[in-house]
Design a protein around this motif. Sequence first.
Motif, short mmCIF file in Angstrom:
data_model
loop_
_atom_site.label_atom_id
_atom_site.label_comp_id
_atom_site.label_asym_id
_atom_site.label_seq_id
_atom_site.Cartn_x
_atom_site.Cartn_y
_atom_site.Cartn_z
N ASP A 108 45.46 63.47 69.82
CA ASP A 108 46.59 63.15 70.76
C ASP A 108 46.63 61.76 70.59
OD1 ASP A 108 44.24 61.86 72.00
OD2 ASP A 108 43.58 63.70 73.13
N ARG A 109 47.03 61.20 71.72
CA ARG A 109 47.42 59.60 71.61
C ARG A 109 45.98 58.58 71.86
NH1 ARG A 109 52.11 61.83 73.26
NH2 ARG A 109 54.03 60.57 72.53
N GLU A 110 45.08 59.13 72.18
CA GLU A 110 43.85 58.39 72.15
C GLU A 110 42.85 58.96 70.83
OE1 GLU A 110 42.78 56.01 74.07
OE2 GLU A 110 43.72 56.32 76.31
N PHE A 111 42.64 60.14 70.45
CA PHE A 111 41.49 60.48 69.99
C PHE A 111 42.01 61.41 68.76
CE2 PHE A 111 39.96 60.33 74.44
CZ PHE A 111 39.46 59.00 74.23
N ILE A 112 41.45 61.50 67.66
CA ILE A 112 41.00 62.58 66.86
C ILE A 112 39.72 63.14 66.88
CG2 ILE A 112 41.03 62.91 64.29
CD1 ILE A 112 42.91 61.02 63.69
N TYR A 113 39.98 64.76 66.78
CA TYR A 113 38.87 65.58 67.09
C TYR A 113 38.81 66.53 65.60
CZ TYR A 113 40.18 64.99 71.87
OH TYR A 113 40.75 64.44 73.07
N TYR A 114 37.50 66.30 65.01
CA TYR A 114 36.92 67.19 63.77
C TYR A 114 35.95 68.21 64.56
CZ TYR A 114 38.90 63.46 61.04
OH TYR A 114 39.85 62.33 60.54
N THR A 115 36.36 69.39 64.53
CA THR A 115 35.48 70.40 65.00
C THR A 115 35.25 71.46 64.01
OG1 THR A 115 36.72 70.32 67.17
CG2 THR A 115 35.75 72.16 66.89
N ILE A 116 33.90 71.89 64.04
CA ILE A 116 33.50 72.94 63.15
C ILE A 116 32.66 74.19 64.02
CG2 ILE A 116 31.16 72.16 62.85
CD1 ILE A 116 32.00 72.95 59.74
N GLU A 117 33.08 75.43 63.57
CA GLU A 117 32.60 76.49 64.34
C GLU A 117 31.57 77.47 63.37
OE1 GLU A 117 35.73 78.44 66.26
OE2 GLU A 117 36.00 77.01 67.57
N ALA A 118 30.56 77.81 63.93
CA ALA A 118 29.58 78.54 63.00
C ALA A 118 28.53 79.16 63.78
CB ALA A 118 28.91 77.66 62.00
N THR A 119 27.99 80.22 63.37
CA THR A 119 27.12 81.13 64.05
C THR A 119 25.62 80.45 64.01
OG1 THR A 119 26.28 82.27 62.00
CG2 THR A 119 27.85 83.40 63.34
N GLN A 120 24.81 80.73 65.08
CA GLN A 120 23.82 80.02 65.06
C GLN A 120 22.77 79.72 63.87
OE1 GLN A 120 22.49 78.34 67.94
NE2 GLN A 120 23.58 79.03 69.58
#
Length: 437
Positions: A108-120
């Motif tokens: 967005d205008r403030e931040f960049i988000y790097y997200t990862i999803e995985a099983t435990q």
Amino acid sequence: MSSKSIATPLLRQITTRGYAQAAPARKDVRIQSSVLPNKIIVAGVDNGSPITRVTVAFKAGSRYEPQTELGLSHALRSAAGLTTKNASAFMISRKLAQLGATFNASGDREFIYYTIEATQENVDEAIQYLNNLISNQEFRPWELSDNTPRLKFDIASLPPQVRAVDLLHRAAYRRGLGNSIFIAPKKIGKISSESLQHFASSTLQPGRCAVAVVGDSKDKAAMLAQALQLPSGSEAQSAASNYFGGELRKEMGGDLAHVALALQGAPAGSKQSLALAVAAKALGNGPVTKWGADNTPLGKAIGNIGPFAAAGFNVSYSDNGLFGVVLSVPKDEAAAAVKAAAQCLKNTNLSGDAIKAGKNQLKLQVLSEVDCNGQLTESIAAQALYTGNAKSPVEIAAEIDQLSNSDVSQALTSASKCKMSMGAAGNLAFVPYVDEL
């Protein structure tokens, strides 16, 4: 077709009853946060989810772009997942697929988000790839050239309402927060790998970083934060964005006019910002039942002019905010609808019932993040960068309950004293100018 329509409800009922079981007790969503010696803020909440989601956020949004290189933030998040210093894009994609993990970048205008999803059981290995994707980015000219179709698609697929809100920000703030989240079409293919590398080096730094984990403890976030190999040096600077107020219009033709109107809001984390968020819901967010009538204050103010859509909104940033409405109306009805929406936005006398409804709707939206962990991790990371701390949805809902009607009225009164801004896209033949409202 008839057999399918008959069979579907029956099958759904059988599977629902056949696999019915007692719902597991949900853990208390209590967020733990701290600041590491390397200045990275870490936060985590173990809510018992079988999926762990990890978000690394940086103060690298469009407001930090130099005026001579607008579009860098969009190019940076679009280049996420390309070849790094240690692995090719193909290898990274293949390894994550084998782990059953997913990776995405947003901003967005403030931040960049790097997200990862995985099983435990696979999250530790997935985090290593996330570290590689962030710490070892290497922007190769030929890969950036191959990435231009994705940027073009991003621009071509923008809804006109999003364009109107984007124009609204530019009219309200001019630069800084006024910088567009999206790259200009004429800039696509013109950003060099050197410029992108310099922007990444000056924004993806430890003092501008937060790591949030949902589905595990903050120790997992700390482990990733300590492993990140981030540059240190001169940081990208952004002066405080002053609210000026103004108007920008983009004639696009068609049968509809899309208009965003706003007054100056409040910074994130403030009580006034929360009160304006309640007021935005109280103004209206469209019908609450499918094909139902819009009985909100905003819907009643616009009246029976034909098919239209209108909703209040409130966005808050580190040093400013916008409180307003966005509407889509037939071009011939635009004059009456926009004037009515503007009068409704300036109204500081919301009824007690409307405020109560607004509080309930806002609480529902906030508490729904508990069930959508992808949104929750980004929310936690953003809170950490805004205020240095993170509150759970339950804590935020409690703060909403504590707001009084006078708090909402005072916030509206303060906002109504500001100059109005407008962004408009579509067929604007009958859309009034902002000084006519």
